[in-house]
Design a protein around this motif. Structure first.
Motif, short mmCIF file in Angstrom:
data_model
loop_
_atom_site.label_atom_id
_atom_site.label_comp_id
_atom_site.label_asym_id
_atom_site.label_seq_id
_atom_site.Cartn_x
_atom_site.Cartn_y
_atom_site.Cartn_z
N VAL A 1 -0.70 -63.84 48.63
CA VAL A 1 -1.23 -65.15 48.23
C VAL A 1 -2.71 -65.03 47.92
CG1 VAL A 1 -1.79 -67.47 49.08
CG2 VAL A 1 0.50 -66.53 49.44
N LEU A 2 -3.44 -64.33 48.77
CA LEU A 2 -4.88 -64.16 48.54
C LEU A 2 -5.13 -63.36 47.26
CD1 LEU A 2 -7.60 -64.86 49.87
CD2 LEU A 2 -7.57 -62.59 50.91
N GLU A 3 -4.22 -62.44 46.93
CA GLU A 3 -4.40 -61.63 45.73
C GLU A 3 -4.28 -62.44 44.44
OE1 GLU A 3 -2.01 -58.13 45.78
OE2 GLU A 3 -3.34 -57.10 47.19
N LEU A 4 -3.81 -63.68 44.55
CA LEU A 4 -3.80 -64.55 43.37
C LEU A 4 -5.21 -64.80 42.85
CD1 LEU A 4 -1.20 -67.30 44.43
CD2 LEU A 4 -0.88 -65.53 42.69
N LEU A 5 -6.21 -64.65 43.71
CA LEU A 5 -7.60 -64.88 43.29
C LEU A 5 -8.16 -63.69 42.52
CD1 LEU A 5 -9.06 -66.65 46.45
CD2 LEU A 5 -8.20 -67.66 44.33
N GLY A 6 -7.39 -62.60 42.40
CA GLY A 6 -7.79 -61.50 41.55
C GLY A 6 -8.87 -60.61 42.13
N PHE A 7 -9.32 -59.67 41.28
CA PHE A 7 -10.33 -58.71 41.68
C PHE A 7 -11.62 -59.44 42.04
CE2 PHE A 7 -13.61 -55.45 40.37
CZ PHE A 7 -13.39 -54.60 41.45
N LYS A 8 -12.18 -59.13 43.19
CA LYS A 8 -13.40 -59.77 43.72
C LYS A 8 -13.24 -61.27 43.92
CE LYS A 8 -16.79 -56.35 42.21
NZ LYS A 8 -18.07 -56.09 41.50
N LYS A 9 -11.99 -61.74 43.92
CA LYS A 9 -11.67 -63.15 44.23
C LYS A 9 -12.36 -64.11 43.25
CE LYS A 9 -9.49 -61.58 47.83
NZ LYS A 9 -9.41 -60.19 47.36
N THR A 10 -12.43 -63.75 41.98
CA THR A 10 -13.17 -64.56 41.01
C THR A 10 -12.28 -65.28 40.00
OG1 THR A 10 -13.45 -62.60 39.61
CG2 THR A 10 -15.23 -63.10 41.15
N CYS A 11 -10.95 -65.23 40.16
CA CYS A 11 -10.06 -65.84 39.16
C CYS A 11 -10.32 -67.34 39.03
CB CYS A 11 -8.60 -65.59 39.55
SG CYS A 11 -7.42 -66.22 38.37
N LEU A 12 -10.65 -67.78 37.82
CA LEU A 12 -10.94 -69.19 37.49
C LEU A 12 -12.07 -69.76 38.34
CD1 LEU A 12 -7.39 -70.73 36.85
CD2 LEU A 12 -8.93 -69.56 35.26
N LYS A 13 -12.96 -68.89 38.79
CA LYS A 13 -14.10 -69.37 39.60
C LYS A 13 -15.23 -69.88 38.72
CE LYS A 13 -17.09 -67.95 43.43
NZ LYS A 13 -17.48 -66.82 44.32
N ALA A 14 -15.42 -69.26 37.55
CA ALA A 14 -16.49 -69.70 36.66
C ALA A 14 -16.21 -71.12 36.16
CB ALA A 14 -16.61 -68.74 35.48
N CYS A 15 -17.25 -71.93 36.05
CA CYS A 15 -17.10 -73.33 35.63
C CYS A 15 -16.51 -73.41 34.23
CB CYS A 15 -18.45 -74.04 35.63
SG CYS A 15 -19.23 -74.12 37.23
N ALA A 16 -15.69 -74.41 34.01
CA ALA A 16 -15.12 -74.64 32.67
C ALA A 16 -16.21 -74.97 31.66
CB ALA A 16 -14.08 -75.77 32.73
N GLU A 17 -17.35 -75.50 32.15
CA GLU A 17 -18.45 -75.84 31.23
C GLU A 17 -19.05 -74.60 30.59
OE1 GLU A 17 -18.90 -79.20 34.40
OE2 GLU A 17 -18.46 -77.08 34.44
N VAL A 18 -18.98 -73.45 31.29
CA VAL A 18 -19.63 -72.25 30.76
C VAL A 18 -18.64 -71.13 30.43
CG1 VAL A 18 -21.81 -72.71 31.92
CG2 VAL A 18 -20.09 -71.36 33.09
N SER A 19 -17.42 -71.17 30.98
CA SER A 19 -16.44 -70.12 30.73
C SER A 19 -15.36 -70.62 29.78
CB SER A 19 -15.79 -69.68 32.06
OG SER A 19 -14.64 -68.89 31.81
N GLN A 20 -15.26 -69.99 28.61
CA GLN A 20 -14.23 -70.38 27.64
C GLN A 20 -12.83 -70.16 28.21
OE1 GLN A 20 -14.74 -68.46 23.87
NE2 GLN A 20 -16.65 -69.50 23.39
#
Length: 633
Positions: A124-143
């Motif tokens: 379950v924790l691995e859903l957050l991806g490498f370095k736990k950054t999956c979809l962490k960047a704001c939608a305002e700045v990440s396409q």
């Protein structure tokens, strides 16, 4: 059960419910959230469906809700006050002054809480991806975050509405996703895997007899026969690596040394890795977000536009592959998703989809009249009567009486050095003076991009008759701010972990201390939309660029004089104000900073604001020492 923590505080999850199509709840953000709850087998949230309309039919809900998730139906009026100021989905802890809002933030929180409740659920924790950054960047700045979190779910909802009345047009966002799946994958152990793939390819080209196989086969039977001969060498390395993470394996085999010709191959000669899942090789939260959306898109395609299915071979392959992930089919069936069988795609489209990621600066990049450097640009502005000009500071010597304040209010209580804490105090002197002179009892003040809450907590302490809201995307920063607030016993403060566009409440004054790049422009825009005053201190001018919401220059006055590229020159040089730079270079940087902020000020003035650009006192409090103060006329 071993490893399960019993002491987790109960949290309240609020989801929109507008309508139902067949076995799916809308909006799609709600379907995605319920799917994740089922996938994680998470029961630590009290779930509420919030009716958008009192007349909404809820009689069929039992057909699409997991039996394991207890759901209550409420109206918008029954939401806690803090949630009424946010877009759903939202999660609230008791007492109701800390809220997480927006799809990505809420989903990441569900994953973290599921893992805390049962640390044995490492997958379950691995859903957050490498370095736990999956979809962490704001939608305002990440396409990418914006595509997955906002534009694809909305585009599919519109696509489904169209399909009920006519032949719908294919959403551009789906074409963009198909294109994304065709791009080479980059992962942290990229070189090692690509060398393994090169070795696999070289082995696959040679059959058991040592004779090279023909690369082009005339029939499906021949392809199958060749596959049997080459098995297991012909198996995709990407699939092997991806699914190895999803299954429990015996002790891994000892790594074998690659042959010399593989080890010494140039990086440019290595084959690219291909997508298995949405973000590359590994199953992540992004796949969970996309699954309900792509499922409903493909249902309509199969029913009404089957001839167009060949345009999406990669999306169709992803859809079939994701069903093989452990627990996905179980979670899907609990949420009313019945996977549709897809016909075998014998042909694929060679049509080139439009590049939807082009730099918004487009034509400006090849402007033949462009002359580099800040001086020609500044001269051009001067010829049009636009010069570096600061408004006088309203009270340059005013200071907060720091010695009389509780310790938890002061930046010195944090982990920063004494020099940095002093500069932070000086910055706060400037903003707090302006805000406290504008604020009236009962006003609502929002501290955007609040970080650890130095400004917001100070305002809440000094203005006890005002309601102060801190909005920040970084969870740990907001948790630290709440801890300090609790120490002070503040009762007039809210904490919202969200992208700022998920905050929909009314307010009177918006503030932001060192909001990076276009975040300052987002704060100003949010204030203008609400007709609120704003007090902002910009930062990171070098990160300014055209976005889906803003084009630069912003004001009509600057647009008539400067191209986008010329404006970007001002932004790049505006970042050159560090104390270690030569004085003349810092002076040019300060002048460029002023011109960029004058453009922001003029744009706000064109929309009915009185705006001043002020240099903070003392200037040494920060290399980024401008304040933009705007009041609606």
């Amino acid at each position: 059960m071993k490893g399960i923590k019993k002491s987790l505080a109960e949290e309240y999850l609020y989801l929109d419910f507008s309508h139902q199509i067949e076995r799916c709840i809308f909006p799609l953000h709600t379907s995605v959230t319920l799917f994740l709850l089922s996938y994680c087998d998470c029961k630590i949230f009290k779930v509420y469906l919030v009716l958008k309309r009192e007349s909404t039919d809820v009689s069929l809900l039992k057909n699409v809700l997991s039996q394991d998730v207890e759901v209550q139906i409420i109206s918008k009026q029954e939401l806690p006050p803090i949630v009424q100021n946010c877009c759903l989905p939202a999660v609230v802890e008791r007492p109701d002054n800390f809220c997480r809002a927006g799809l990505a933030v809420v989903l990441r929180h569900i994953i973290q809480k599921s893992y805390e409740a049962d640390p044995s659920k490492k997958e379950v924790l691995e859903l957050l991806g490498f370095k736990k950054t999956c979809l962490k960047a704001c939608a305002e700045v990440s396409q990418w975050t914006r595509l997955c979190e906002l534009t694809i779910p909305l585009a599919i909802e519109n696509f489904l509405k169209e399909s009920s009345e006519q032949r719908p047009s294919i959403p551009a966002e789906i074409l963009q996703l198909e294109k994304k799946l065709s791009e080479p994958v980059r992962v942290h152990n990229d070189d090692k895997l690509r060398r393994q793939k090169l070795r696999q390819q070289k082995a696959a080209r040679v059959g058991p007899s040592g004779i090279k196989e023909k690369t082009k086969m005339k029939s499906k039977a021949q392809r199958q026969e060749t596959s049997d001969v080459l098995d297991p060498l012909s198996k995709s390395l990407e699939l092997e690596v991806a699914f190895s993470k999803l299954t429990v394996r015996e002790e891994p085999a000892a790594p074998t040394r690659e042959p010399a010709h593989i080890r010494k191959a140039k990086a440019s000669d290595l084959p690219p890795l291909e997508h298995v899942f949405a973000e590359g090789l590994y199953f992540t939260l992004t796949d969970i977000v996309l699954l309900p959306c792509v499922h409903h898109f493909l249902l309509i395609i199969c029913k009404k536009l089957s001839e167009r299915l060949t345009e999406f071979p990669l999306l169709a392959a992803w859809y079939q592959r994701i069903q093989e992930v452990p627990r996905v089919k179980t979670a899907a069936s609990q949420c009313g998703i019945q996977f549709c069988p897809l016909p075998e795609l014998l042909t694929t489209s060679n049509e080139q989809h439009p590049d939807l990621n082009e730099d918004p600066g487009g034509e400006e990049q090849n402007d033949p009249s462009f002359i580099g450097g800040p001086r020609p640009t500044m001269t051009k502005l001067m010829e049009k009567g636009i010069e570096v000009m600061f408004s006088p500071h309203p009270c340059p010597t005013w200071t907060i009486d720091w010695n009389s304040l509780p310790a938890a209010v002061s930046p010195k209580e944090g982990k920063m050095s004494s020099d940095r804490a002093l500069r932070k105090q000086q910055q706060l002197n400037n903003l707090v003076y302006v805000v406290t002179n504008q604020a009236k009892p009962g006003d609502r003040i929002v501290d955007f991009c609040s970080g650890g809450g130095h400004l917001g907590i100070m305002l809440a302490h000094m203005l006890p008759l005002c309601q102060v809201t801190l909005i920040e995307n970084k969870e740990l920063s907001l948790i630290r701010a709440k801890k300090r607030s609790d120490e002070l016993g503040l009762s007039n403060i809210w904490f919202i972990q969200a992208n700022m566009e998920y905050f929909t409440g009314m307010f009177n004054i918006g503030v932001a201390l060192h909001a990076c790049g276009v975040a300052t422009d987002m704060v100003i825009e949010h204030c203008i939309q609400t007709r609120a005053a704003f007090v902002t201190c910009p930062c990171c001018y070098g990160f300014i660029q055209n976005t889906s919401k803003f084009n630069f220059p912003k004001s009509e006055q600057f647009k008539k004089t400067l191209s986008y590229k010329e404006h970007m020159i001002l932004c790049r040089f505006a970042d050159q104000t560090a104390v270690q730079l030569p004085p003349q270079r810092r002076l040019i940087g300060k002048q460029c900073m002023c011109l960029v902020d004058l453009d922001r000020a003029r744009a706000a003035e064109e929309r009915g604001y009185s705006v001043q650009v002020i240099s903070m006192e003392p200037e040494s409090c920060s290399p980024k020492n401008n304040m933009i103060v705007g009041v609606p006329i």
